[in-house]
Design an enzyme around this catalytic site. Structure first.
Site, PDB file in Angstrom:
ATOM      1  CG  ASP A  33      45.163  38.859  29.555  1.00  0.00           C
ATOM      2  OD1 ASP A  33      45.710  38.469  28.024  1.00  0.00           O
ATOM      3  OD2 ASP A  33      45.829  38.082  30.567  1.00  0.00           O
ATOM      4  CB  ILE A  34      42.207  35.315  32.572  1.00  0.00           C
ATOM      5  CG1 ILE A  34      41.348  35.104  33.793  1.00  0.00           C
ATOM      6  CG2 ILE A  34      43.590  34.891  32.360  1.00  0.00           C
ATOM      7  CD1 ILE A  34      41.230  33.069  33.924  1.00  0.00           C
ATOM      8  CG  ASN A  91      53.019  36.987  21.879  1.00  0.00           C
ATOM      9  OD1 ASN A  91      53.683  37.944  21.804  1.00  0.00           O
ATOM     10  ND2 ASN A  91      52.412  36.999  23.134  1.00  0.00           N
ATOM     11  CB  VAL A 100      45.604  31.553  23.693  1.00  0.00           C
ATOM     12  CG1 VAL A 100      43.646  31.173  22.811  1.00  0.00           C
ATOM     13  CG2 VAL A 100      44.941  31.497  24.879  1.00  0.00           C
ATOM     14  CG  HIS A 104      45.554  36.701  21.336  1.00  0.00           C
ATOM     15  ND1 HIS A 104      45.581  35.049  20.868  1.00  0.00           N
ATOM     16  CD2 HIS A 104      46.526  36.858  22.324  1.00  0.00           C
ATOM     17  CE1 HIS A 104      47.063  34.624  21.511  1.00  0.00           C
ATOM     18  NE2 HIS A 104      46.903  35.654  22.518  1.00  0.00           N
ATOM     19  CG  HIS A 106      48.744  40.909  24.131  1.00  0.00           C
ATOM     20  ND1 HIS A 106      48.423  40.057  25.704  1.00  0.00           N
ATOM     21  CD2 HIS A 106      49.005  39.806  23.289  1.00  0.00           C
ATOM     22  CE1 HIS A 106      48.457  38.753  25.107  1.00  0.00           C
ATOM     23  NE2 HIS A 106      48.877  38.801  23.946  1.00  0.00           N
TER      24      HIS A 106
HETATM   25  P1  5GP Z   1      49.826  35.069  24.360  1.00  0.00           P
HETATM   26  O1  5GP Z   1      50.522  34.219  24.841  1.00  0.00           O
HETATM   27  O2  5GP Z   1      48.782  33.434  23.588  1.00  0.00           O
HETATM   28  O3  5GP Z   1      49.989  35.727  23.372  1.00  0.00           O
HETATM   29  O4  5GP Z   1      48.323  35.431  25.299  1.00  0.00           O
HETATM   30  C1  5GP Z   1      47.370  34.728  25.579  1.00  0.00           C
HETATM   31  C2  5GP Z   1      46.452  35.400  27.236  1.00  0.00           C
HETATM   32  O5  5GP Z   1      45.460  34.871  26.746  1.00  0.00           O
HETATM   33  C3  5GP Z   1      47.560  34.943  28.050  1.00  0.00           C
HETATM   34  O6  5GP Z   1      48.090  36.661  28.149  1.00  0.00           O
HETATM   35  C4  5GP Z   1      46.323  35.293  29.267  1.00  0.00           C
HETATM   36  O7  5GP Z   1      46.219  36.126  30.203  1.00  0.00           O
HETATM   37  C5  5GP Z   1      45.146  34.971  28.260  1.00  0.00           C
HETATM   38  N1  5GP Z   1      44.066  34.118  28.909  1.00  0.00           N
HETATM   39  C6  5GP Z   1      43.774  33.068  28.707  1.00  0.00           C
HETATM   40  N2  5GP Z   1      42.816  32.499  28.819  1.00  0.00           N
HETATM   41  C7  5GP Z   1      42.366  32.927  28.723  1.00  0.00           C
HETATM   42  C8  5GP Z   1      40.979  33.506  29.697  1.00  0.00           C
HETATM   43  O8  5GP Z   1      40.201  32.189  29.985  1.00  0.00           O
HETATM   44  N3  5GP Z   1      40.445  34.483  29.523  1.00  0.00           N
HETATM   45  C9  5GP Z   1      40.855  35.269  29.278  1.00  0.00           C
HETATM   46  N4  5GP Z   1      39.783  36.556  29.746  1.00  0.00           N
HETATM   47  N5  5GP Z   1      42.143  35.549  28.931  1.00  0.00           N
HETATM   48  C10 5GP Z   1      42.787  34.371  28.802  1.00  0.00           C
END
Ligand code: 5GP
Length: 122
Positions: A33-34, A91, A100, A104, A106
């Site tokens: 994760d970024i 999520n 996103v 995915h 986590h």
């Molecule tokens: P969500 O809130 O959708 O469950 O989590 C999305 C996750 O994607 C977040 O933890 C965010 O930090 C990660 N993320 C968003 N954009 C990127 C990216 O371009 N690269 C990576 N490696 N992680 C990302």
């Protein structure tokens, strides 16, 4: 919700946005994760265009579903998290703050993670 193929993970899958895969196979890819929320914070995504767990579990083939969950397990094991433990989280939708719109999982680990949810529902 229909799948938006312009989401960031779709671009990562197509190689349009650079990313280092720590695992990949026919069904899934994994990368860090970024914006990590734990010492180990890995994202595992299916290669197919699925928005959420429901979209995936109801719409994907048995091979895709099996392959994806095997990939999650392989990634957690390869990261050395299986002995001390880890948390997986997916999520879905606005109440979950899904950012996103590509499914995915986590994987969090590397420390004692504490109670499951930060927010108190009361
Ligand atoms: P969500 O809130 O959708 O469950 O989590 C999305 C996750 O994607 C977040 O933890 C965010 O930090 C990660 N993320 C968003 N954009 C990127 C990216 O371009 N690269 C990576 N490696 N992680 C990302």
């Amino acid at each position: 919700m229909s799948y938006d193929d312009q989401n960031i993970f779709a671009k990562i899958l197509r190689g349009e946005v650079p990313s280092t895969f720590i695992y990949e196979d026919e069904w899934a890819v994994a990368f860090h994760d970024i914006n990590p929320q734990a010492p180990d914070h890995i994202l595992v995504i299916p290669r197919g265009p699925y928005v959420s767990m429901v979209d995936f579990a109801m719409g994907a083939s048995d091979d895709e579903v099996t392959g994806f969950f095997r990939a999650v397990a392989k990634v957690a094991t390869a990261a050395g998290l299986d002995d001390d433990g880890y948390r997986i989280l997916a999520n879905a939708g606005p109440n979950s703050h899904q950012e996103v719109p590509h499914l995915h999982v986590h994987i969090f680990g590397g420390k004692r993670l504490g109670p499951m949810l930060v927010t108190n529902f009361k």
